[in-house]
Design a protein around this motif. Structure first.
Motif, PDB file in Angstrom:
ATOM      1  N   UNK A 697      25.033  13.019  18.310  1.00  0.00           N
ATOM      2  CA  UNK A 697      24.454  14.254  17.754  1.00  0.00           C
ATOM      3  C   UNK A 697      23.618  13.949  16.504  1.00  0.00           C
ATOM      4  N   UNK A 698      22.519  14.660  16.407  1.00  0.00           N
ATOM      5  CA  UNK A 698      21.599  14.534  15.264  1.00  0.00           C
ATOM      6  C   UNK A 698      21.194  15.941  14.844  1.00  0.00           C
ATOM      7  N   UNK A 699      21.139  16.170  13.549  1.00  0.00           N
ATOM      8  CA  UNK A 699      20.724  17.473  13.046  1.00  0.00           C
ATOM      9  C   UNK A 699      19.227  17.464  12.757  1.00  0.00           C
ATOM     10  N   UNK A 700      18.520  18.447  13.329  1.00  0.00           N
ATOM     11  CA  UNK A 700      17.091  18.594  13.046  1.00  0.00           C
ATOM     12  C   UNK A 700      16.932  19.346  11.733  1.00  0.00           C
ATOM     13  N   UNK A 701      16.227  18.770  10.756  1.00  0.00           N
ATOM     14  CA  UNK A 701      16.048  19.462   9.471  1.00  0.00           C
ATOM     15  C   UNK A 701      15.370  20.815   9.653  1.00  0.00           C
ATOM     16  N   UNK A 731      -0.762  19.465  23.494  1.00  0.00           N
ATOM     17  CA  UNK A 731      -0.529  20.064  22.181  1.00  0.00           C
ATOM     18  C   UNK A 731       0.962  20.215  21.908  1.00  0.00           C
ATOM     19  N   UNK A 732       1.747  20.528  22.929  1.00  0.00           N
ATOM     20  CA  UNK A 732       3.196  20.657  22.743  1.00  0.00           C
ATOM     21  C   UNK A 732       3.829  19.301  22.454  1.00  0.00           C
ATOM     22  N   UNK A 733       3.346  18.252  23.169  1.00  0.00           N
ATOM     23  CA  UNK A 733       3.874  16.902  22.894  1.00  0.00           C
ATOM     24  C   UNK A 733       3.549  16.510  21.452  1.00  0.00           C
ATOM     25  N   UNK A 734       2.362  16.840  21.023  1.00  0.00           N
ATOM     26  CA  UNK A 734       1.949  16.477  19.660  1.00  0.00           C
ATOM     27  C   UNK A 734       2.838  17.168  18.638  1.00  0.00           C
ATOM     28  N   UNK A 735       3.204  18.409  18.869  1.00  0.00           N
ATOM     29  CA  UNK A 735       4.064  19.136  17.934  1.00  0.00           C
ATOM     30  C   UNK A 735       5.459  18.494  17.855  1.00  0.00           C
ATOM     31  N   UNK A 736       6.025  18.139  18.996  1.00  0.00           N
ATOM     32  CA  UNK A 736       7.351  17.496  19.005  1.00  0.00           C
ATOM     33  C   UNK A 736       7.274  16.152  18.312  1.00  0.00           C
ATOM     34  N   UNK A 737       6.224  15.376  18.597  1.00  0.00           N
ATOM     35  CA  UNK A 737       6.028  14.092  17.911  1.00  0.00           C
ATOM     36  C   UNK A 737       6.053  14.292  16.396  1.00  0.00           C
ATOM     37  N   UNK A 738       5.318  15.304  15.939  1.00  0.00           N
ATOM     38  CA  UNK A 738       5.180  15.499  14.491  1.00  0.00           C
ATOM     39  C   UNK A 738       6.509  15.850  13.843  1.00  0.00           C
ATOM     40  N   UNK A 739       7.352  16.649  14.517  1.00  0.00           N
ATOM     41  CA  UNK A 739       8.656  17.006  13.936  1.00  0.00           C
ATOM     42  C   UNK A 739       9.553  15.781  13.818  1.00  0.00           C
ATOM     43  N   UNK A 740       9.573  14.955  14.836  1.00  0.00           N
ATOM     44  CA  UNK A 740      10.423  13.760  14.818  1.00  0.00           C
ATOM     45  C   UNK A 740       9.955  12.780  13.755  1.00  0.00           C
ATOM     46  N   UNK A 741       8.633  12.571  13.675  1.00  0.00           N
ATOM     47  CA  UNK A 741       8.103  11.590  12.716  1.00  0.00           C
ATOM     48  C   UNK A 741       8.235  12.081  11.278  1.00  0.00           C
ATOM     49  N   UNK A 742       8.015  13.377  11.055  1.00  0.00           N
ATOM     50  CA  UNK A 742       8.121  13.905   9.700  1.00  0.00           C
ATOM     51  C   UNK A 742       9.533  13.755   9.150  1.00  0.00           C
ATOM     52  N   UNK A 745      13.477  10.751  12.265  1.00  0.00           N
ATOM     53  CA  UNK A 745      14.728  10.743  13.032  1.00  0.00           C
ATOM     54  C   UNK A 745      14.831   9.464  13.870  1.00  0.00           C
ATOM     55  N   UNK A 746      16.062   8.977  14.112  1.00  0.00           N
ATOM     56  CA  UNK A 746      16.238   7.782  14.936  1.00  0.00           C
ATOM     57  C   UNK A 746      16.076   8.102  16.433  1.00  0.00           C
ATOM     58  N   UNK A 747      14.886   8.549  16.770  1.00  0.00           N
ATOM     59  CA  UNK A 747      14.605   8.962  18.148  1.00  0.00           C
ATOM     60  C   UNK A 747      13.278   8.338  18.576  1.00  0.00           C
ATOM     61  N   UNK A 748      13.296   7.612  19.688  1.00  0.00           N
ATOM     62  CA  UNK A 748      12.065   7.063  20.246  1.00  0.00           C
ATOM     63  C   UNK A 748      11.392   8.147  21.079  1.00  0.00           C
ATOM     64  N   UNK A 749      10.053   8.274  20.976  1.00  0.00           N
ATOM     65  CA  UNK A 749       9.354   9.318  21.738  1.00  0.00           C
ATOM     66  C   UNK A 749       8.089   8.704  22.356  1.00  0.00           C
TER      67      UNK A 749
END
Length: 801
Positions: A697-701, A731-742, A745-749
């Motif tokens: 489990x990981x918490x999304x800020x 555009x949706x992939x780009x948004x998810x990428x940006x949340x993880x990178x910002x 998170x220890x998540x590969x995308x």
């Protein structure tokens, strides 16, 4: 027809009186004038034979040349043999003094001066050898020029060609006579390739002894004095957006170059000496003062390359341009400067002058005769000359091609000497603008001599330009003298104006005493406002915080302690300083606290030493109110502030260890409060159960709450899911990428580019476990250290569980 400005009319008067300045003297003389003997070759017989010339070549080494501060050997620039100076023995005829005096007159040097010739080198040019166009360096403070004596020999070619301002003189050798050429050291000159035989030359440094000439012609002096008065009484319209005001100075550019070492009234060259003498006399009559200065001039030209398709425009319209031969030095690079760097203006055709800046870089103090380094940019409405700067050879130039919004441009830099004139009433302001540290010392000295009113008036005259004059690169050298001057003027308004340009970065521990004296003179509230302004700085300075700008915090404890010890006013000022310093530090930390985790820790740890200094200053002053504010602010921050707090505590315990006894800080409640707060935070984090081996489990800020982020948050929070394949549009992939990178998170995308839409593959990384284990170990070590240094923090840690 618009009447020329007074400064241009003055330049015309100076040109009319002294005409075209000489730059070189060429003559021939009887060989008996100079007898030369060389160890290993014997006494030279005239004309020098080929056999004797070959002996000289065998004794010599390849001649070197200077470029900037380097001395180089390059046969493509200078190809000649130089005989060791110690092997050369000369004997001049008694007539030589008369020859030197004729050359002095020919060069236009004052009658009260005397030339001396000092041996520099014996050179031998064999067939094919040469020296490209160059300029001699002034090797002695008294050096004004060079004397080249070509000995009689049967040769062809090898002409010495001297140029300046579009004019040239040529000195050719002779088989039966000495060929003498004296020229100023700033002239460019070359030795053309020898075609046959050998050219043998002895070169000398010409040194000038004696005084400057006296101005003659009362009518001309009166005319120049009237023009100076008109110049200083006429408002300038050079800058239409500002209120027109008369110029503060006049800068007359001389026709020769001078090194800073050689800048002297007694060693001006040619007509420069006569024009300077006239200006000095006219200035005295007009109630003005005069300085001899060196300038640096930068010109930016609009250009286009020689091989471009542009055409030349004349009054009749467009017409074909013609190629011109710019490779005057024959080195094939087209720059005509003989240095082979290919960066001369010969590669480009000058079009329009875009901008010119003239900066006074040094001047000679009229009282001491010493040269002072200064930096003062002067306006175009203050400058005049006989010769355009574009007629000189730049010492540096840089071309920048077309960049989309600007270009092609060529920047050229020049050095010229100048006579600077300013009214007596503006003498102090002019010198202060050029040398602000000198001005502050003068104000303090005048007050110490008993003339406080005069010192105050001098200081007040600086107000229109003082803040702009004391630039960031000058503040460090001006700050100390400004503190003394502010105290000396005995006026709070004038003193505040003198101190306005400075910032807290200028504060050092040694400034504690003068600050305490200012508090006693003008009151703690006054000094507190000054200190607060320094700490606040500009918004750009706060957020442009660098390691250089934090150093002043280290002086904070000493400054606050010293101010507090000076009495009630000092105490008020020290509290204002501490409060302002803390506010600035908190503002600096805010953007770092909000930065991504990978950069946050390093950025906050860099602020540990300033935090320790603030804590120590509060402790030394027993400033409980400010200490409570600081403690409350720090306690209200999230756990992302821990790297800052821990770094501050470590720096406090190391740098300010004198205030600690057996791990406690008596009377220092603030450091104990910060330590206790850190202990509580660490204890809470360590009380959380360690992550189970199968808990992914990981918490999304917190942040975006769109449907995409809700799905992402559900996947991250699921303790059993490691991978999710998620078909999404771009555009949706780009948004998810940006949340993880910002959030880092220890998540590969990754995106699998098959089908429509492509599939986003999310995979939780093993670093989720290793990172938490490392953080837990680090927290345990930090807690042990806190409890060892601040045992009282154990109570807070226990209550946190």
């Amino acid at each position: 027809m618009v009447k020329p400005a007074a400064r241009d009319r003055l330049a015309a008067v100076l040109t009319r009186e002294f005409g075209e300045p000489p730059f070189a003297v060429v003559e021939q003389a009887d060989p008996a004038l100079l007898d030369v003997e060389v160890d290993g070759a014997g006494r030279l017989k005239y004309p020098v034979t080929a056999a004797q010339a070959r002996k000289l070549c065998a004794l010599g080494t390849p001649a070197r040349y200077g470029r900037g501060e380097r001395t180089l050997t390059d046969a493509s620039v200078r190809d000649t043999w130089e005989v060791p100076r110690t092997a050369v023995h000369l004997s001049w005829s008694p007539l030589f003094d008369k020859v030197l005096d004729r050359m002095r007159k020919g060069l236009g040097l004052p009658g009260s001066a005397r030339l001396r010739a000092e041996l520099h080198s014996l050179l031998v040019y064999e067939p094919g050898q040469f020296f490209l166009p160059h300029q001699d360096s002034e090797k002695h403070d008294a050096m004004v020029g060079t004397l080249a004596v070509t000995l009689p020999s049967r040769h062809s070619g090898g002409e010495l060609v001297i140029t300046q301002g579009g004019r040239s003189e040529t000195c050719s050798g002779s088989a039966s006579r000495l060929a003498l050429c004296a020229f100023y050291a700033d002239c460019r000159h070359e030795v053309r390739p020898v075609k046959s035989g050998y050219r043998i030359a002895v070169t000398f440094n010409l040194l000038l002894d004696g005084g400057a000439p006296q101005a003659s012609g009362a009518d001309t002096v009166n005319e120049a004095a009237r023009l100076l008065g008109t110049h200083f009484a006429t408002p300038s319209s050079a800058y239409s957006w500002g209120k027109a005001s008369p110029p503060k100075r006049l800068v007359y550019l001389l026709d020769h170059e001078y090194t800073e070492r050689g800048l002297s009234w007694n060693r001006l060259k040619g007509a420069d000496a006569d024009r300077a003498a006239l200006l000095r006399t006219a200035a005295e009559q007009a109630g003005c003062q005069v300085m001899l200065a060196g300038t640096k001039i930068k010109e930016t030209w609009d250009t286009y390359p020689e091989d471009s398709d542009y055409e030349d425009w004349d009054d009749e319209g467009w017409e074909d341009g013609e190629d011109d031969d710019r490779d005057s030095d024959g080195d094939g690079d087209g720059d005509g400067d003989g240095d082979g760097d290919g960066d001369g203006d010969g590669d480009h055709e000058l079009n329009d002058l875009i901008e010119r800046t003239t900066t006074l870089s040094c001047w000679v103090d009229p009282e001491t005769g010493k040269r002072e380094s200064i930096s003062l940019e002067v306006g175009e409405d203050e400058v005049c000359s006989r010769t355009s700067t574009a007629d000189f050879e730049p010492y540096e130039q840089q071309y920048e091609g077309y960049m989309g919004n600007y270009g092609n441009t060529l920047d050229r830099w020049y050095r010229r000497a100048a006579v600077v004139v300013f009214p007596d009433s503006l003498a102090f302001a002019n010198r202060a603008e050029a040398a602000p540290a000198w001005a502050m010392r003068q104000v303090a000295e005048r007050a110490r001599s008993g003339n406080v009113a005069g010192a105050r008036a001098d200081a007040a005259s600086l107000e229109p330009f003082w803040t702009a004059t004391v630039s960031p690169d000058l503040r460090g050298g001006v700050f100390g003298p400004a503190l003394k001057a502010a105290h000396a003027v005995d006026d709070p308004t004038v003193a505040a104006m003198l101190l306005a340009p400075f910032r807290s970065e200028d504060l050092l521990a040694k400034h504690a005493a003068p600050l305490s004296r200012l508090a006693k003179r003008y009151g703690g509230a006054w000094l507190g406002r000054i200190l607060g302004t320094w700490c606040a700085g500009s918004q750009g300075e706060v957020y442009g915080y660098t390691s250089e700008s934090r150093d002043w915090y280290s002086a904070l404890p000493v400054l606050c302690t010293s101010l507090t010890a000076s009495g009630r006013d000092g105490t008020a000022a020290s509290r204002a300083l501490l409060q302002a310093a803390w506010q600035r530090l908190a503002a600096t930390a805010a953007p770092r606290l909000a930065s991504p985790p990978s950069r946050r820790a390093a950025g906050l740890e860099d602020l540990g030493a300033p935090l320790a200094a603030v804590i120590a200053a509060a402790a030394n002053m027993a400033a409980t109110t400010t200490g409570d504010v600081i403690a409350a602010h720090l306690a209200g921050l999230g756990d992302e502030a821990l790297p800052w707090l821990l770094s501050g505590l470590r720096s406090f315990s190391t740098v300010h260890s004198d205030s600690t006894v057996h791990g406690e800080a008596p009377g220092d409640r603030l450091s104990a409060d910060v330590a206790a707060d850190c202990g509580r935070r660490l204890t809470r984090r360590l009380a959380r159960p360690a992550r189970a081996a199968n808990d992914w489990s990981i918490t999304l800020p917190e942040g975006c709450s769109c449907p995409l982020c809700e799905v992402l948050a559900d996947f991250l929070a699921d303790p059993t899911l490691r991978i999710r394949e998620w078909p999404l549009a771009k555009e949706n992939r780009r948004h998810v990428h940006s949340r993880i990178e910002a959030a880092e998170l220890p998540v590969d995308h990754q995106t699998r580019r098959e089908g429509r839409p492509y599939t986003l593959i999310l995979a939780k990384k093993d670093t989720l476990f290793s990172g938490e284990r490392a953080q837990r170990a680090e927290d345990e070590a930090d807690l042990r250290w806190i409890l060892a240094v601040w045992p009282s923090a154990a109570v807070a840690s226990t209550s946190a569980t």
